[in-house]
Design an enzyme around this catalytic site. Structure first.
Site, PDB file in Angstrom:
ATOM      1  N   LYS A 190      63.614  47.131  51.623  1.00  0.00           N
ATOM      2  CA  LYS A 190      63.578  47.415  50.553  1.00  0.00           C
ATOM      3  C   LYS A 190      62.653  48.380  51.504  1.00  0.00           C
ATOM      4  O   LYS A 190      61.546  48.771  52.774  1.00  0.00           O
ATOM      5  CB  LYS A 190      61.807  46.885  50.077  1.00  0.00           C
ATOM      6  N   GLU A 265      55.909  42.215  62.099  1.00  0.00           N
ATOM      7  CA  GLU A 265      54.588  43.404  63.222  1.00  0.00           C
ATOM      8  C   GLU A 265      54.574  43.995  62.877  1.00  0.00           C
ATOM      9  O   GLU A 265      54.793  44.419  62.071  1.00  0.00           O
ATOM     10  CB  GLU A 265      56.784  44.349  63.792  1.00  0.00           C
ATOM     11  N   CYS A 299      52.722  51.812  65.837  1.00  0.00           N
ATOM     12  CA  CYS A 299      51.930  50.762  65.556  1.00  0.00           C
ATOM     13  C   CYS A 299      51.097  50.020  66.840  1.00  0.00           C
ATOM     14  O   CYS A 299      50.312  49.792  67.077  1.00  0.00           O
ATOM     15  CB  CYS A 299      52.891  49.193  65.512  1.00  0.00           C
ATOM     16  N   GLU A 399      42.391  49.153  63.301  1.00  0.00           N
ATOM     17  CA  GLU A 399      43.461  50.652  63.456  1.00  0.00           C
ATOM     18  C   GLU A 399      42.857  51.745  62.516  1.00  0.00           C
ATOM     19  O   GLU A 399      43.161  51.563  61.639  1.00  0.00           O
ATOM     20  CB  GLU A 399      44.969  49.617  63.475  1.00  0.00           C
TER      21      GLU A 399
END
Ligand code: NAI
Ligand code: MG
Length: 497
Positions: A190, A265, A299, A399
């Site tokens: 997906k 992750e 990331c 983040e």
């Protein structure tokens, strides 16, 4: 701008039949679609199928059938050839795939041409090599009763559910698809709702490469409606995810109810450490790459830059000057160094972090605003450097996932190690120094899944990539990724019956 694109590309962009099941493109069962945007203009450039639970069910059942009938017992050489051929086809179609990815995500064409597409091809090639090299062991058993011979086999799980984000759609899909397929699994993937386009092309190229229909399936759609049922489907035996920590937790919780393994992750807030003894111009360049590559939507972005006190002022001057002169533009435009953010939502989120940092008392040394002059409708945000922060401020802790770095001075190795490791995340870290002992000392002490020395954002298909601490667990790339897509079977053979 879009008139530059080949007709075939435009057709695939416009289509609402973006679900690929059993090698055929389909609309969603409900007929629902969602808009696909060009982040460089904010304009709607097409539609994609909004898959739901029924689409997932059909895709997973079909993948399970393909797994049993045509993939799990396919000769390793057959799997290898398909993966190697796919790598070649990706390279042969570089121009198209690069344009598609740029149009969907916004990132510059030089980047998709020289990084995303070649790295994707190399991942399929690398795991194509592994397809013929997955061996078990002969075990030196000491039977208590009678003579015996025992060995292990590395076997696929069945159907793998892969849920991927929008920042590197082609490459992160390959992180999951390539090792899963090499090991003999079928996959239902997906893609992120922001970037559904390239996965569909890869599924088409996979058919051309010789993968049997049903081995690689794509269900486009949203997280809650298409992602969640993929995690809970009983025939999905393992789930591979890259994305936010928040969704990672949801996936792990719902996988727990089905006792299925997950590989997560997640995000980071990676420290990039500049020692006074480093080659400062290279460190500045590396820090720029660390935070502005891919608009900072990375990331492992080097979003916490720690600079040795004696070189702090010099470093801040240099990085703010360079950041201020980066050329923003549409991803397809000549000379663009940094593209738009992926979505209006991400633009809002990034801007919000910077606004709150001002309220917290930080200084925005450069950037800190939307770049409407580039394109009024596009999601452009200026490269931003924030100073005057403490480690506990939100902007230094959380983040941002955009072109926003904090730069903070430090006082000696112990101070910087404690602060670098003081964050909840642990995806990556970097050290810039000319002292080889210090480089290895810090590399061993940093709590991160990847440490770069005098480099940033360097990855390779052979190199495991993944997180320590809140950045997740499990590894993409390298031999280690194959562990997520194989289970070990022990076989015991009695030798005296
Ligand atoms: P997200 O984690 O919501 O999306 C990633 C993928 O998960 C997408 O395919 C999405 O459709 C799917 N998803 C969402 N909810 C789901 C659910 N309940 N069940 C199953 N699948 C689901 O990330 P989002 O909202 O796009 O970005 C939010 C923040 O997450 C970013 O600002 C960034 O900080 C972080 N992020 C980190 C990434 C990384 O590479 N580690 C990638 C993308 C986002
Ligand atoms: Mg989300």
């Amino acid at each position: 701008m879009t008139t530059l694109l080949p007709e075939r590309l435009l057709a695939s962009v416009r289509s609402s039949d973006s679900i690929v099941i059993n090698g055929e493109r389909r609309a969603s069962m409900s007929g629902e679609t969602f808009d696909v945007f060009d982040p460089g203009t904010g304009e709607v450039i097409g539609q994609a199928a909004s898959g739901g639970e029924t689409d997932i069910d059909v895709a997973v059942r079909d993948a399970d059938r393909a797994f049993r009938e045509s993939w799990k017992d396919a000769k390793p050489t057959v799997r290898a050839k398909a993966l190697l051929r796919l790598a070649d086809l990706i390279e042969e179609n570089t121009a198209e795939l690069a344009q598609l990815e740029t149009l969907d995500n916004g990132k510059p064409l030089w980047e998709t041409t020289n990084f995303d597409v070649p790295m994707t091809a190399e991942l399929y090639r690398y795991y194509g090599g592994w397809a013929t090299k997955l061996t078990g062991d002969v075990l030196p058993v000491s039977p208590l009763f009678g003579p015996a011979f025992a060995y292990t086999r590395r076997e696929p799980f069945g159907v793998v559910g892969a849920i991927v984000p929008w920042n590197f759609p082609l490459m992160i899909s390959a992180w999951k698809l390539a090792p899963a397929l090499a090991a003999g699994n079928a996959v239902v993937i997906k893609p992120a709702e922001q970037t559904p386009l390239s996965a569909v092309r890869i599924a088409e190229l996979a058919l051309e490469a010789g993968f049997p229909p049903g081995v690689m399936n794509v269900v486009t759609g949203f997280g809650e409606t298409a992602g969640a049922p993929l995690v809970t489907h009983p025939l999905v035996r393992t789930v591979a995810f890259t994305g936010s920590g928040e969704v990672g937790k949801l996936i792990m919780r719902s996988a727990a109810d089905h006792l299925k393994p997950v590989h997560l992750e997640l995000g980071g807030k990676s420290p990039n450490i500049i020692m006074a003894d480093a080659d400062i111009p290279s460190a500045v360049q590396g820090a720029m790459l660390g935070i502005f590559f891919n608009q900072g939507e990375v990331c492992c972005a080097g979003s916490r830059i720690y600079v040795d006190a004696p070189v702090y002022d010099e470093f801040v001057d240099a990085i703010t000057t360079h950041a201020g002169s980066l050329k923003l533009g549409h991803g397809l435009a000549e000379g663009t160094q940094m593209g738009p953010l992926v979505s209006a939502e991400q633009l809002e989120r990034v801007g919000g972090f910077v606004e709150r940092s001002r309220e917290d008392g930080a200084t925005v040394a450069v950037g800190g605003e939307r770049a409407k002059d580039v394109n009024n409708g596009g999601y452009f945000y200026r490269p931003t450097v924030v100073t005057g922060t403490t480690d506990d401020m939100e902007i230094a802790r959380e983040e941002v996932f955009g072109p926003v770095a904090v730069v903070m001075p430090f006082d000696g190795e112990d101070d910087v190690l404690r602060r670098a490791n003081g964050n909840a995340n642990g995806l990556a870290a970097a050290v810039w120094t000319r002292d080889v002992s210090r480089a290895h000392r810090l590399a061993s002490q940093l709590e991160a899944g990847t440490v770069w020395v005098n480099a940033y954002n360097m990855i390779d298909p052979t190199m495991p990539f993944g997180g320590y601490k809140a950045s997740g667990f499990g590894r993409d790339s390298g031999a280690e990724a194959l562990l997520h897509y194989t289970q070990t079977k022990s076989v015991w053979v009695n030798l005296d019956r």
